[in-house]
Motif scaffolding. Structure first.
Motif, PDB file in Angstrom:
ATOM      1  N   ILE A   1       0.775  -1.198   0.050  1.00 24.52           N
ATOM      2  CA  ILE A   1       0.059   0.134   0.063  1.00 24.52           C
ATOM      3  C   ILE A   1       0.831   1.365  -0.049  1.00 24.52           C
ATOM      4  O   ILE A   1       0.487   2.397  -0.454  1.00 24.52           O
ATOM      5  CB  ILE A   1      -0.833   0.111   1.216  1.00 24.52           C
ATOM      6  CG1 ILE A   1      -0.243  -0.232   2.350  1.00 24.52           C
ATOM      7  CG2 ILE A   1      -2.128  -1.046   0.974  1.00 24.52           C
ATOM      8  CD1 ILE A   1      -0.985   0.208   3.802  1.00 24.52           C
ATOM      9  N   ALA A   2       2.123   1.215   0.265  1.00 23.29           N
ATOM     10  CA  ALA A   2       3.034   2.499   0.358  1.00 23.29           C
ATOM     11  C   ALA A   2       4.579   1.979   0.282  1.00 23.29           C
ATOM     12  O   ALA A   2       4.832   0.680   0.729  1.00 23.29           O
ATOM     13  CB  ALA A   2       2.813   3.112   1.534  1.00 23.29           C
ATOM     14  N   GLU A   3       5.423   2.880  -0.271  1.00 17.60           N
ATOM     15  CA  GLU A   3       6.663   2.329  -0.535  1.00 17.60           C
ATOM     16  C   GLU A   3       7.529   3.585  -0.757  1.00 17.60           C
ATOM     17  O   GLU A   3       7.133   4.547  -1.159  1.00 17.60           O
ATOM     18  CB  GLU A   3       6.893   1.507  -1.868  1.00 17.60           C
ATOM     19  CG  GLU A   3       7.993   0.712  -2.072  1.00 17.60           C
ATOM     20  CD  GLU A   3       8.130  -0.226  -3.345  1.00 17.60           C
ATOM     21  OE1 GLU A   3       9.271  -0.732  -3.740  1.00 17.60           O
ATOM     22  OE2 GLU A   3       7.048  -0.455  -3.978  1.00 17.60           O
ATOM     23  N   GLY A   4       8.527   3.639  -0.131  1.00 16.98           N
ATOM     24  CA  GLY A   4       9.401   4.828  -0.132  1.00 16.98           C
ATOM     25  C   GLY A   4      10.436   4.692   0.793  1.00 16.98           C
ATOM     26  O   GLY A   4      10.582   3.957   1.993  1.00 16.98           O
TER      27      GLY A   4
ATOM     28  N   ARG B   1      -4.391   4.880   5.473  1.00 21.50           N
ATOM     29  CA  ARG B   1      -3.961   3.784   6.095  1.00 21.50           C
ATOM     30  C   ARG B   1      -2.612   3.506   6.425  1.00 21.50           C
ATOM     31  O   ARG B   1      -2.519   2.850   7.588  1.00 21.50           O
ATOM     32  CB  ARG B   1      -4.234   2.583   4.881  1.00 21.50           C
ATOM     33  CG  ARG B   1      -5.594   2.080   4.343  1.00 21.50           C
ATOM     34  CD  ARG B   1      -5.400   1.339   3.146  1.00 21.50           C
ATOM     35  NE  ARG B   1      -4.858   1.970   2.064  1.00 21.50           N
ATOM     36  CZ  ARG B   1      -4.626   1.338   0.996  1.00 21.50           C
ATOM     37  NH1 ARG B   1      -5.353   0.153   0.716  1.00 21.50           N
ATOM     38  NH2 ARG B   1      -4.213   1.954  -0.177  1.00 21.50           N
ATOM     39  N   VAL B   2      -1.689   4.210   5.842  1.00 26.78           N
ATOM     40  CA  VAL B   2      -0.400   4.153   6.265  1.00 26.78           C
ATOM     41  C   VAL B   2      -0.349   4.915   7.690  1.00 26.78           C
ATOM     42  O   VAL B   2       0.290   4.608   8.743  1.00 26.78           O
ATOM     43  CB  VAL B   2       0.570   5.056   5.364  1.00 26.78           C
ATOM     44  CG1 VAL B   2       1.848   5.039   5.853  1.00 26.78           C
ATOM     45  CG2 VAL B   2       0.465   4.292   3.933  1.00 26.78           C
ATOM     46  N   GLN B   3      -1.118   6.159   7.786  1.00 25.02           N
ATOM     47  CA  GLN B   3      -1.114   6.934   8.905  1.00 25.02           C
ATOM     48  C   GLN B   3      -1.446   6.175   9.983  1.00 25.02           C
ATOM     49  O   GLN B   3      -1.028   6.233  11.195  1.00 25.02           O
ATOM     50  CB  GLN B   3      -1.638   8.281   8.757  1.00 25.02           C
ATOM     51  CG  GLN B   3      -1.086   9.176   7.860  1.00 25.02           C
ATOM     52  CD  GLN B   3       0.399   9.464   8.661  1.00 25.02           C
ATOM     53  OE1 GLN B   3       0.638   9.687   9.680  1.00 25.02           O
ATOM     54  NE2 GLN B   3       1.382   9.886   7.334  1.00 25.02           N
ATOM     55  N   GLN B   4      -2.586   5.425  10.079  1.00 27.25           N
ATOM     56  CA  GLN B   4      -3.282   4.473  10.957  1.00 27.25           C
ATOM     57  C   GLN B   4      -2.201   3.644  11.328  1.00 27.25           C
ATOM     58  O   GLN B   4      -2.014   3.279  12.610  1.00 27.25           O
ATOM     59  CB  GLN B   4      -4.420   3.773  10.490  1.00 27.25           C
ATOM     60  CG  GLN B   4      -5.135   2.959  11.268  1.00 27.25           C
ATOM     61  CD  GLN B   4      -5.998   1.877  10.914  1.00 27.25           C
ATOM     62  OE1 GLN B   4      -6.527   2.099   9.949  1.00 27.25           O
ATOM     63  NE2 GLN B   4      -6.723   1.425  11.803  1.00 27.25           N
ATOM     64  N   PHE B   5      -1.577   2.766  10.315  1.00 31.62           N
ATOM     65  CA  PHE B   5      -0.430   1.794  10.831  1.00 31.62           C
ATOM     66  C   PHE B   5       0.441   2.610  11.772  1.00 31.62           C
ATOM     67  O   PHE B   5       1.083   2.181  12.730  1.00 31.62           O
ATOM     68  CB  PHE B   5       0.074   1.158   9.601  1.00 31.62           C
ATOM     69  CG  PHE B   5       1.140   0.054   9.885  1.00 31.62           C
ATOM     70  CD1 PHE B   5       0.702  -1.067  10.429  1.00 31.62           C
ATOM     71  CD2 PHE B   5       2.564   0.287   9.639  1.00 31.62           C
ATOM     72  CE1 PHE B   5       1.609  -2.048  10.701  1.00 31.62           C
ATOM     73  CE2 PHE B   5       3.581  -0.525  10.005  1.00 31.62           C
ATOM     74  CZ  PHE B   5       3.146  -1.843  10.734  1.00 31.62           C
TER      75      PHE B   5
END
Lengths: 266, 149, 269
Positions: C217-220, C232-236
């Motif tokens: 869902i995100a990469e970097g 979703r990234v912030q929630q994780f």
């Protein structure tokens, strides 16, 4: 959403279960054979596992020696005692040696020996390999470029195949010996008659029967017990269950194969 | 390394004990009749071997003195047996061999009765005097047919 | 250096990993993060060749890990190391033999040389002098450190770390994180770290891959991840219990289940 329940009749459920378990059985049989023979085929691949054969022969063979001697001794003694009272009814106590020797060499040595080895060595093989799976030790070996089939499975299978015939022979000799002690020393059978009848009635053919059985049982125990451990569900319950199953399945297989082999060799 | 040496030695001892057990069983117990290749052989011809076969006992005075090595049909009408006799048993030239049954329904065996002569049989020679198996069916049929005639 | 193309893994009918493209840069630390059941361990095991993918390719240079022979795979693995979640020390061997194991297996070095090398590796993890202990006598953190020493015993080019900090106290987990960071930069190793430990992942990684339900869902870089606008990234990262990644994993509606109206097909047995 609407309720959707599929109704099955009794016979359908029964047939379904029977079919499922049969298919599963066949699948496992094939899988076990493939795994066992794959491991055995690695015997001449580099690196040579000699040291591990010795270590496993020590753990499984020498480790089972005491239990084999004890069961062998008591089997011989009981056979002599039982045989004596039966034979005495017909006045043919002199046949005691033949009776004891024949039963031990043809049947009880290989079968009881195999049972003891399953209990002592087979269960420990399954539990050990299962635990190595649970704790990812087999994966660790794999990542260290060591083939776990060659390092873990192969030496155990080879050690069992070598150990069973040796242990069974020891079982036979001990059983015949204690039978002699009980029959001759305690019950007063003529010492000459015991050995003479034993030697006269048992042919090389009976010997071969016993040996073939013990080698075949060695294969069975080695392949089944390593398979059950290697394919155990990798949880603590999985290993416990696999160990129980390994003991039950190998014991039943030994009895079935024993019948088949006996019917061929008779 | 020291520990491994000890393990190696124990395993070696274990294998030797196992092999000794196998050898003892094979040599002492498995050997056919405890005779193997020892003993000397004699030949005997019978009109009817009556079920005596390879491995059957040879007895004298009720004691096992040897074993049958082979039973063959010769000249399409009689049986030739090869008898293997223990070395310490001497058999006279006029000895008498007969096919007998242990008990009423027991195993067939060859009984040898010593003769009167001093000369003893050399290895490979023939026991001339033989008596075939008594065939009960033959006896009965003979009796019936002789009764008709 | 390692590239995965359309890599997927099914367990039965359940997709543990949906077709995914992954690129691992050599000499860098890549962290694969995500919640439990997000497929990150599966991805790691696939990349290490411990499991065969259901589809896709894994390229090591120009060799496909999925089609090469066992012999070549074992050759490649001599330059790989792996730290397992539960250490996976061989419990029949003591600390010294565990660390020396890869050296004994794959080199013909003199025992004296191996002894020196083992001492060096154990010094690196701070456990020199514990050679004679058996794995059962070690604490979790010590076992992890021994396993770390074993993983880097052959000075591998690529090291896989499966949950290196899970189940450890903050100090031990800090030690392990630092070890990963330091040895990777010192030895120019390519490190692939699977973790759900957000601070550790963000602090040591050069590159982060965030997985959720078998998908990326995100990469970097850590900064890009930190400043991601994806909910979703912030929630994780913040560890909020509810949000776009739902708290409830049930697939049937609560009210239906309470009123005994099952939404799934059930077999009567």
């Amino acid at each position: 959403m609407s309720e959707l329940t599929i109704k099955q009749s009794g016979p359908a459920i029964f047939l379904g279960r029977l079919g499922r378990s049969t298919l599963r059985g066949c699948e496992q049989l094939g899988d076990a054979t493939m795994l066992g023979f794959h491991a055995l085929s690695l015997i001449f691949s580099k690196p040579w596992q000699g040291k591990h054969f010795v270590l496993q022969l020590y753990a499984l063979g020498v480790g089972s020696l005491a239990i084999i001697v004890i069961t062998g001794a008591f089997t011989g003694m009981v056979l002599a005692l039982q045989g004596y009272y039966t034979l005495a009814k017909f006045g043919s106590e002199s046949l005691l040696g033949a009776g004891v020797g024949m039963s031990i060499i043809r049947e009880l040595g290989p079968v009881l020996g195999a049972f003891m080895i399953i209990g002592r060595a087979g269960s420990s093989i399954t539990a050990e390999i299962g635990i190595m799976r649970v704790t990812e030790q087999t994966d660790a070996l794999e990542m260290m470029a060591v083939n776990p089939k060659q390092r873990i499975l192969l030496p155990r299978i080879v050690a069992v195949i070598l150990a069973v015939p040796l242990l069974v022979a020891i079982f036979d000799v001990v059983g015949i010996g204690t039978g002699y002690i009980v029959g001759v020393e305690l019950l007063g059978v003529n010492p000459g008659a015991y050995m003479a009848e034993l030697v006269a009635k048992i042919s090389m053919h009976d010997m071969y029967g016993g040996w073939v059985k013990s080698v075949v049982f060695g294969f069975l125990i080695g392949i089944i017990c390593t398979y059950m451990g290697y394919r155990a569900v990798p949880t603590t319950e999985g290993v416990a269950q696999a160990t129980t199953q390994a003991v039950v399945i190998s014991s039943v297989c030994v009895l079935i194969i024993d019948y088949i082999l006996t019917s061929f060799f008779l | 390394m020291q520990a491994y040496r000890r393990i190696e030695m124990t395993v070696g001892a274990f294998v030797i004990v196992g092999l000794l057990a196998i050898t003892w069983l094979a040599v002492k117990v498995g050997q056919v009749g405890g005779l193997g290749e020892s003993g000397y052989s004699l030949v005997a011809n019978f009109d009817d071997a009556g079920g005596v076969r390879k491995g059957s006992d040879i007895m004298m005075a009720g004691v096992v003195i040897g074993r049958i090595d082979s039973v063959k049909l010769t000249d399409n009408d009689h049986a030739t047996m090869l008898l293997r006799i223990n070395n310490d048993v001497k058999i006279t030239e006029d000895a008498f061999a007969s096919v007998r049954t242990k008990g009423i329904i027991g195993d067939r065996y060859i009984r040898i009765t010593q003769g009167m002569e001093e000369e003893i049989l050399e290895a490979g020679s023939e026991i001339e005097e033989t008596e075939s198996a008594i065939n009960i069916e033959d006896l009965i049929s003979k009796y019936i047919f002789s009764g008709k005639e | 250096m390692i590239r995965a193309e359309r890599l997927s893994k099914l367990f039965g009918d359940v997709a543990a990993l949906s077709p995914t493209d992954v690129h691992i840069r050599s000499g860098k630390i890549t962290a694969i993060m995500g919640g439990s059941g997000s497929g990150k361990t599966t991805l790691l095991r696939l990349l290490a060749g411990l499991e065969k993918p259901s589809s896709g390719h894994i390229w090591y240079g120009n060799e496909d890990l999925c089609t090469i022979s066992d012999k070549r795979l074992y050759q490649l693995r001599e330059s790989m190391g792996m730290l397992f979640q539960y250490s996976a020390l061989l419990n029949s061997l003591n600390v010294y033999d565990n660390v020396a194991f890869p050296l004994h297996e794959h080199t013909d070095l003199d025992e004296a040389v191996i002894r020196t090398m083992v001492s060096m590796k154990l010094e690196q993890v701070g456990l020199r002098g514990f050679e004679h202990l058996m794995p059962s006598e070690l604490s979790g953190g010590m076992a992890k450190r021994v396993a770390f020493a074993r993983a880097i015993a052959m000075d591998p080019k690529i090291v896989f770390f499966d949950e290196p900090t899970s189940g450890l106290d903050p100090i031990s987990s800090g030690v392990i994180s630092t070890l990963i960071k330091d040895t990777s930069t010192k030895n120019r190793m390519t490190s692939i770290v699977v973790t759900h430990d957000v601070p550790a992942g963000l602090s040591i990684a050069d590159h982060i891959i965030l997985l959720w339900q078998g998908r990326i869902i995100a990469e970097g870089s850590p900064d890009e991840i930190r400043h991601s606008t994806d909910e979703r990234v912030q929630q994780f990262l913040e560890g909020r219990p509810d949000g776009p990644i739902p708290f409830s994993r049930s697939t049937t509606s609560y009210i239906d289940d309470l009123t005994h109206k099952p939404g799934t097909v059930r077999l009567e047995s």
